[in-house]
Design an enzyme around this catalytic site. Structure first.
Site, mmCIF file in Angstrom:
data_model
loop_
_atom_site.group_PDB
_atom_site.id
_atom_site.type_symbol
_atom_site.label_atom_id
_atom_site.label_comp_id
_atom_site.label_asym_id
_atom_site.label_seq_id
_atom_site.Cartn_x
_atom_site.Cartn_y
_atom_site.Cartn_z
ATOM 1 N N ASP A 117 -10.813 3.299 4.521
ATOM 2 C CA ASP A 117 -11.233 1.898 4.393
ATOM 3 C C ASP A 117 -12.758 1.782 4.266
ATOM 4 O O ASP A 117 -13.270 0.752 3.831
ATOM 5 C CB ASP A 117 -10.815 1.097 5.638
ATOM 6 C CG ASP A 117 -9.500 0.341 5.442
ATOM 7 O OD1 ASP A 117 -9.269 -0.155 4.325
ATOM 8 O OD2 ASP A 117 -8.740 0.227 6.422
ATOM 9 N N LYS A 141 0.838 -1.200 0.000
ATOM 10 C CA LYS A 141 0.000 0.000 0.000
ATOM 11 C C LYS A 141 0.880 1.260 0.000
ATOM 12 O O LYS A 141 0.617 2.216 -0.729
ATOM 13 C CB LYS A 141 -0.934 0.002 1.217
ATOM 14 C CG LYS A 141 -2.061 -1.033 1.120
ATOM 15 C CD LYS A 141 -2.826 -1.219 2.429
ATOM 16 C CE LYS A 141 -3.854 -2.344 2.310
ATOM 17 N NZ LYS A 141 -4.579 -2.647 3.556
ATOM 18 N N GLN A 158 -4.420 -1.460 9.840
ATOM 19 C CA GLN A 158 -4.394 -2.774 9.201
ATOM 20 C C GLN A 158 -4.985 -3.830 10.136
ATOM 21 O O GLN A 158 -4.631 -3.913 11.310
ATOM 22 C CB GLN A 158 -2.951 -3.146 8.809
ATOM 23 C CG GLN A 158 -2.821 -4.436 8.020
ATOM 24 C CD GLN A 158 -3.470 -4.392 6.644
ATOM 25 O OE1 GLN A 158 -3.538 -3.346 6.002
ATOM 26 N NE2 GLN A 158 -3.984 -5.521 6.194
HETATM 27 N N1 GUN Z 1 -7.052 -6.579 6.254
HETATM 28 C C1 GUN Z 1 -7.443 -7.280 5.150
HETATM 29 N N2 GUN Z 1 -7.999 -6.441 4.255
HETATM 30 C C2 GUN Z 1 -7.959 -5.210 4.786
HETATM 31 C C3 GUN Z 1 -8.371 -3.928 4.313
HETATM 32 O O1 GUN Z 1 -8.922 -3.760 3.215
HETATM 33 N N3 GUN Z 1 -8.142 -2.887 5.163
HETATM 34 C C4 GUN Z 1 -7.559 -3.042 6.383
HETATM 35 N N4 GUN Z 1 -7.394 -1.971 7.138
HETATM 36 N N5 GUN Z 1 -7.164 -4.216 6.844
HETATM 37 C C5 GUN Z 1 -7.365 -5.291 6.040
#
Ligand code: GUN
Length: 285
Positions: free
Chosen positions: A121, A54, A98
């Site tokens: 998110d 990311k 995350q």
């Molecule tokens: N863990 C797995 N997918 C995601 C996501 O799209 N965002 C976040 N913050 N954590 C994740």
């Protein structure tokens, strides 16, 4: 039948070029660089890889990314204190915590603490509610990426039977809500661990979305010949990445399929960048 391979990497690369151009224009006009603050708690290897990907994607598109690493034994109040600090920092436009978090931490109050305007998110209850009502502020990244894939591949969702395997807050639930929305107009069935006779249901899908977190759970006998198969899973098995779909067997039955890696994953990241740019634009108005 041999399924057509859906190249998520290529679709996301086109998407990222557009985002990079729009970011350059925004920054040129305002002098502001959109900033994503990513929070990583603990040392889960998969999460470390996701967060790094990311960050890299942000930098390539002209967005700023800052990583806040907290130790495995972080307390609830320490994590929420960091979220508050990021909420209060005007240079931060998007906040991503995350998931999953270490066992001692409850994700719900952490996600509730993120300022909805910075919740790139789309996990805050206010943003979930807006999305459910069809007036989204931020669409959750993975389901949004999947809709973009279907659109790009000209896969008709209107009137189609979409079967989703998995009912998570991150993928399954929002995916269903977005597919039944006006405009997408699919008929949605969501299956989960208590669903009876799951193969009979999945075999009725025009579009089958696997987000169950079980390696190679979906096999060809669960797929209607000619169906489109979207694989959201990323599972590490004996140092090999596999999806929630048994790719070899499914490829013989589906008409189109997303690979793992290189399918849904890159689109999720592109949608995160899109939301971060949107957040910066909205906060600058
Ligand atoms: N863990 C797995 N997918 C995601 C996501 O799209 N965002 C976040 N913050 N954590 C994740």
């Amino acid at each position: 039948m041999t399924a057509r391979l859906i190249d998520g990497k290529q679709i996301s690369s086109a998407e990222r070029s557009t985002i990079a151009a729009e970011t350059a224009e925004f920054s040129g006009q305002t002098g502001i660089v959109p900033q994503l603050a990513a929070v990583l708690v603990g040392d889960d290897p998969a999460s470390q890889v996701y967060v790094r990907n990311k960050e890299r994607a942000c930098q390539k598109c002209g967005l700023k990314s800052t990583l806040h690493r907290l130790p495995q034994e972080t307390t609830q109040s320490e994590l929420q204190q960091l979220v508050k600090q990021l909420n209060d920092d005007p240079a931060v436009h998007g906040i991503l915590v995350q998931l999953p978090l270490p066992d001692q931490l409850d994700a719900i109050p952490v996600l509730d603490a993120i300022l909805p305007a910075k919740d790139v998110d789309g996990f805050h209850p206010e943003n979930v509610g807006l999305m459910l009502q069809g007036r989204p502020r931020f669409l959750p990244c993975t389901p949004h990426g999947i809709l973009r894939i279907l659109d790009h591949e000209r896969i008709e969702t209107s009137g189609a039977h979409a079967v989703i395997i998995g009912r998570s807050d991150i993928v399954g639930k929002p995916m269903g809500a977005m597919l039944i929305q006006r405009g997408a107009d699919a008929t949605v069935t969501t299956c989960h661990s208590r669903t009876k006779d799951i193969a009979t249901i999945t075999a009725q899908a025009d579009i089958l979305i696997a987000a169950v977190g079980i390696p190679e759970f979906v096999t060809s006998d669960m797929i209607r010949p000619g169906a489109v198969v979207i694989d959201v899973g990323i599972n590490r098995v004996n140092d090999r990445l596999v999806g929630d779909v048994h790719f070899e067997s499914a490829s013989g039955t589906a008409s189109a399929i997303t690979p793992v890696p290189g399918g849904v994953g890159p689109m999720t990241i592109a949608m995160l960048l899109r939301n971060t740019l949107t957040a910066a634009v909205q906060q600058t108005r």
